[in-house]
Design an enzyme around this catalytic site. Structure first.
Site, short mmCIF file in Angstrom:
data_model
loop_
_atom_site.label_atom_id
_atom_site.label_comp_id
_atom_site.label_asym_id
_atom_site.label_seq_id
_atom_site.Cartn_x
_atom_site.Cartn_y
_atom_site.Cartn_z
N CYS A 8 -24.65 62.41 -50.17
CA CYS A 8 -23.41 63.18 -50.32
C CYS A 8 -23.65 64.49 -51.06
CB CYS A 8 -22.37 62.36 -51.09
SG CYS A 8 -21.80 60.90 -50.22
N ASP B 128 -1.79 73.19 -35.52
CA ASP B 128 -0.61 72.37 -35.27
C ASP B 128 -0.61 71.08 -36.08
OD1 ASP B 128 -2.68 71.09 -34.00
OD2 ASP B 128 -1.75 71.05 -32.00
#
Length: 246
Positions: free
Chosen positions: A71, A162
């Site tokens: 990570c 959107d």
């Protein structure tokens, strides 16, 4: 970091909701679904997803824990590539299953590893309870941390202006994500959102595109002034139509 099962393009999993044997099923977040307008806490304060995205594209990428090796390299690479995401109008945000204090300390390690300068370019959501990850379908039901809490997979979500999910990917915890590939996918998504083309295998910006099947032959000249090349195939069907990138 533990291994979780990779899935592509759809997040549809059950998960362990607690350290007990109780299993809850969450509705899947499928392509085209609207991202829930969740209120989240980040290392920079509180916000709602839709307020953060506004009318932009966005990328949300999750991590199992703070201070984990793979990570750390991913967050560092994402920080290095922040100007590339900004160039494409894509807002960046990460999620990790630890708290804000841990995030702020971890960011210092990420910056040291990536050797970036200036302010850290994106926020990290705190999700110690895994509730946000559960609601977004990012939990692996078969893996858990030492404390018995479910682990979050390495999920990538691309969200359009959107607020709808355009692409999602899940990587196993042992495999780091390819952020150059993520940028390539964003280029394709943004191009094909406004042009009647699809991008073929291994496509790169500037490469030939394919005319989508819904375009009628009589409409090709008006839509593709650079021309259309149809490749002959044994079936005799005229479906392999190529055009320079619009």
């Amino acid at each position: 970091e533990r291994t979780c099962v990779p899935r592509f393009c759809r997040l549809s999993r059950s998960f362990q909701s607690s350290t007990h044997a109780t299993t809850a099923k969450m509705p899947p977040l499928n392509l085209g679904d609207e991202l829930p307008n969740l209120k989240v806490q980040t290392n920079e304060g509180e916000m709602k997803f839709h307020d953060f995205i506004k009318d932009s594209w966005a990328i949300l990428f999750s991590h199992p824990r703070d201070y984990t090796p793979v990570c750390t390299t991913e967050l560092g690479r994402a920080a290095q590539l922040a100007p590339e995401f900004a160039k494409r109008g894509v807002k960046m945000i990460a999620l990790s299953c630890d708290g804000v204090e841990d995030h702020n300390g971890w960011i210092k390690d990420v910056v040291a590893h990536a050797e970036t300068k200036g302010d850290f370019p994106y926020q990290i959501i705190a999700d110690e309870s895994r509730e946000i990850a559960k609601q977004l379908g990012m939990i692996d039901p078969d893996e858990s941390a030492a404390a018995g809490m479910p682990l979050t997979c390495r999920a990538v979500m691309i969200i359009g202006p959107d607020k709808r999910l355009k692409l999602s990917m899940l990587y196993p915890a042992t495999t780091g994500r390819n952020f150059n590939e993520i940028l390539r996918v964003i280029d394709s998504l943004q191009l094909t959102a406004t042009k009647k083309v699809a991008t073929p295998v291994d496509w790169q910006v500037g490469g030939e595109c394919m005319v989508v099947p819904s375009v009628k032959p009589e409409d090709e000249a008006g839509l593709f002034p650079k021309g259309v090349k149809t490749k002959d195939v044994p079936s005799g069907k005229k479906y392999l139509r190529f055009t320079p990138q619009p």
